[in-house]
Scaffold this active site. Structure first.
Site, short mmCIF file in Angstrom:
data_model
loop_
_atom_site.label_atom_id
_atom_site.label_comp_id
_atom_site.label_asym_id
_atom_site.label_seq_id
_atom_site.Cartn_x
_atom_site.Cartn_y
_atom_site.Cartn_z
N LYS A 1 1.53 -1.49 0.45
CA LYS A 1 0.15 0.33 -0.01
C LYS A 1 1.36 1.32 0.07
CE LYS A 1 -4.32 -1.84 1.21
NZ LYS A 1 -3.87 -3.72 1.91
C1 LIG Z 1 -4.63 -4.65 0.86
C2 LIG Z 1 -3.22 -5.99 0.79
C3 LIG Z 1 -3.84 -7.04 -0.27
C4 LIG Z 1 -4.99 -6.70 -0.70
O1 LIG Z 1 -5.16 -5.99 -2.06
P1 LIG Z 1 -6.46 -5.28 -2.61
O2 LIG Z 1 -5.91 -3.71 -3.51
O3 LIG Z 1 -7.94 -5.52 -1.88
O4 LIG Z 1 -6.73 -6.52 -3.45
C5 LIG Z 1 -3.22 -7.90 -0.59
N1 LIG Z 1 -1.61 -8.13 0.49
C6 LIG Z 1 -1.88 -7.62 1.59
C7 LIG Z 1 -0.65 -7.28 2.30
C8 LIG Z 1 -2.48 -5.44 1.60
O5 LIG Z 1 -2.02 -4.79 3.01
#
Ligand SMILES: *Cc1c(COP(=O)(O)O)cnc(C)c1O
Length: 477
Positions: free
Chosen positions: A121
């Site tokens: 993120k």
């Molecule tokens: C947010 C997240 C996901 C999922 O990603 P999306 O964009 O919601 O599909 C997968 N792995 C981790 C570690 C995350 O923080």
């Protein structure tokens, strides 16, 4: 470039006008009017670019209301080896998102977790922090971001917004429910514009308070309350860049194809992969991986989209994928139904009432294969076995979400010459308990984060009481 709503009943707006908001006024999600196309000649010139330069080449096709020199400066400031500083031994930190081969030419990890909070993120959120600061400054506005987090998103938002002018973050987290490492990551921030509120309750209680405050239109306008949730278009946009970067790193020429496997929850990450493919990036397959919360796997296997309620949502060891209603999925369905907003309205009329929709027997279902999605799911036992196997075979420690990806990647072998690149969405140190269970040892931890649990913490503990939270905010903006 203007942005339209998937529900077709909101005015088309330029990028900066949709940057700070969430949903479009008609309840839809914003998408560009068209996807800019990348010609083979252009793709050739992009191959050698640095991450920041590649980001500029891509984002300038989508953003025409920030002067190019300013956009370039924002990207140069965001995508540096200093910000993405947790590259592992053997990586070139200047790559920002290094590719690590597990099997040369066949299977690789795309490391997206070298940013400040050790999860993918950061890739988009760090840019969002700089974009918000820039646009607020231009407009002479301020913004108070209110959110609830069970870990990853809240800390990524705090590290993106810390020290930024004209932005404050009020982040609610469930008191005593996060791991000591996660608590230390968030609560040790001493920046005056970051306010941590530990709620004496569960994550859902924190989430309910945020919803109640945000639904009070008067309070929201008076105190300039905003959000940074996963439907924000700029987050999806920023994520497109690493599909191109990963493609170039995993291939030698642009005649080659690559497939990507993406651990998915809210469909934000893989939505960026879908858009990269629509732009012309030679992606053979998009392999979507879920955990036990398999609403998306079910859709790609059957054509039925059936969001689940809280009672049907499993609490798993890949918690950032514990999602039963994929907030970005509407963007993909808009493309799948030929960008007809009336169809999207009809489908989400059912979803918004807590129902499901079934595309079997419609022409849209026949279109699905042309989007090149395949999918699979994983369980806790699969994660343990995959973490162990990857560690034993390749000497690489992966986190639980990435393990969901590798497990599903193994089930989707690609033709010779098509590398399968699994997106690494977090580092194992964030999920120490499961690493211990899988490997019987402590996860690797970047040296710079040794002992963060002992740093002084800054957090206020409050009851999940809407009036009390409003008073807390009002006294501090
Ligand atoms: C947010 C997240 C996901 C999922 O990603 P999306 O964009 O919601 O599909 C997968 N792995 C981790 C570690 C995350 O923080």
């Amino acid at each position: 470039m203007r942005y339209i709503s998937t529900r077709g009943q909101s005015p088309a707006l330029p990028f900066c006008d949709i940057l700070l908001g969430g949903l479009a006024p008609d309840g839809g999600l914003y998408l560009p009017e068209t996807y800019p196309q990348v010609s083979p000649a252009e793709l050739e010139t992009w191959r050698g670019l640095s991450y920041a330069d590649l980001a500029f080449a891509i984002l300038s096709k989508y953003i025409d209301d920030i002067p190019p020199a300013d956009l370039k400066a924002l990207l140069d400031k965001t995508y540096t080896a200093d910000v993405y500083c947790f590259a592992r031994p053997g990586d070139d930190p200047a790559d920002i998102t290094p590719v690590r081969w597990l099997e040369k030419g066949r299977l690789a990890l795309l490391e997206l977790s070298n940013g400040p909070t050790l999860a993918f993120k950061d890739m988009a959120m760090q840019l969002l922090g700089n974009l918000f600061e820039y646009v607020l400054e231009q407009r002479g506005e301020t913004l108070n971001i209110l959110g609830a987090t069970s870990g990853d998103t809240g800390s990524a938002a705090e590290y993106a917004m810390r020290g930024k002018h004209n932005v404050k973050v009020f982040m609610l987290s469930p008191y005593g429910k996060m791991s000591p490492f996660q608590r230390a990551q968030m609560y040790s921030l001493q920046d005056a514009n970051i306010l941590n509120i530990a709620i004496t309750g569960m994550f859902d209680d924190a989430q309910d308070v945020v919803k109640a405050v945000s639904n009070d239109a008067e309070f929201k306008a008076k105190y300039k309350i905003g959000a940074v949730n996963s439907i924000n278009w700029a987050r999806v946009l920023a994520q497109i860049v690493y599909y191109f970067k990963g493609y170039f790193a995993a291939t030698e020429t642009n005649d080659q194809q690559v497939s990507f496997c993406v651990p998915s929850g809210n469909f934000g990450n893989i939505c960026a992969g879908h858009i990269a493919r629509q732009m012309g990036l030679p992606i053979a397959q998009l392999v979507l991986a879920t955990n036990e919360n398999d609403v998306l796997d079910e859709f790609f296997k059957t054509g039925v989209y059936r969001p689940r309620g809280a009672a049907e949502t499993h609490v798993t060891s890949s918690p950032s994928m514990d999602i039963s209603k994929a907030s970005n999925f509407e963007r993909f369905v808009f493309d799948l139904v030929g960008r007809d907003p009336a169809v999207v309205r009809e489908l989400w009329h059912k979803v918004d009432k807590g129902g499901a929709f079934d595309l079997r027997g419609t022409p849209y279902f026949d279109q699905l294969p042309s989007f090149a999605f395949v999918s699979g799911k994983s369980t806790h036992a699969d994660r343990l076995a995959t973490i162990k196997a990857v560690y034993e075979r390749y000497g690489v420690m992966i986190d639980t979400h990435t393990a969901d990806g590798v497990k599903v990647a193994w089930e989707h072998p690609q033709p010779a010459g098509v590398p399968l690149v699994v997106l690494e969405t977090a580092l194992p140190v964030k999920f120490a308990e499961t690493i211990r269970e899988a490997l019987g040892c402590e996860p690797e931890r970047p040296a710079a984060l040794a002992g963060i649990e002992a740093l002084p913490q800054r957090v206020d503990v409050l009851a999940p009481d809407v009036a009390a939270i409003k008073a807390y905010i009002a006294a501090r903006v």
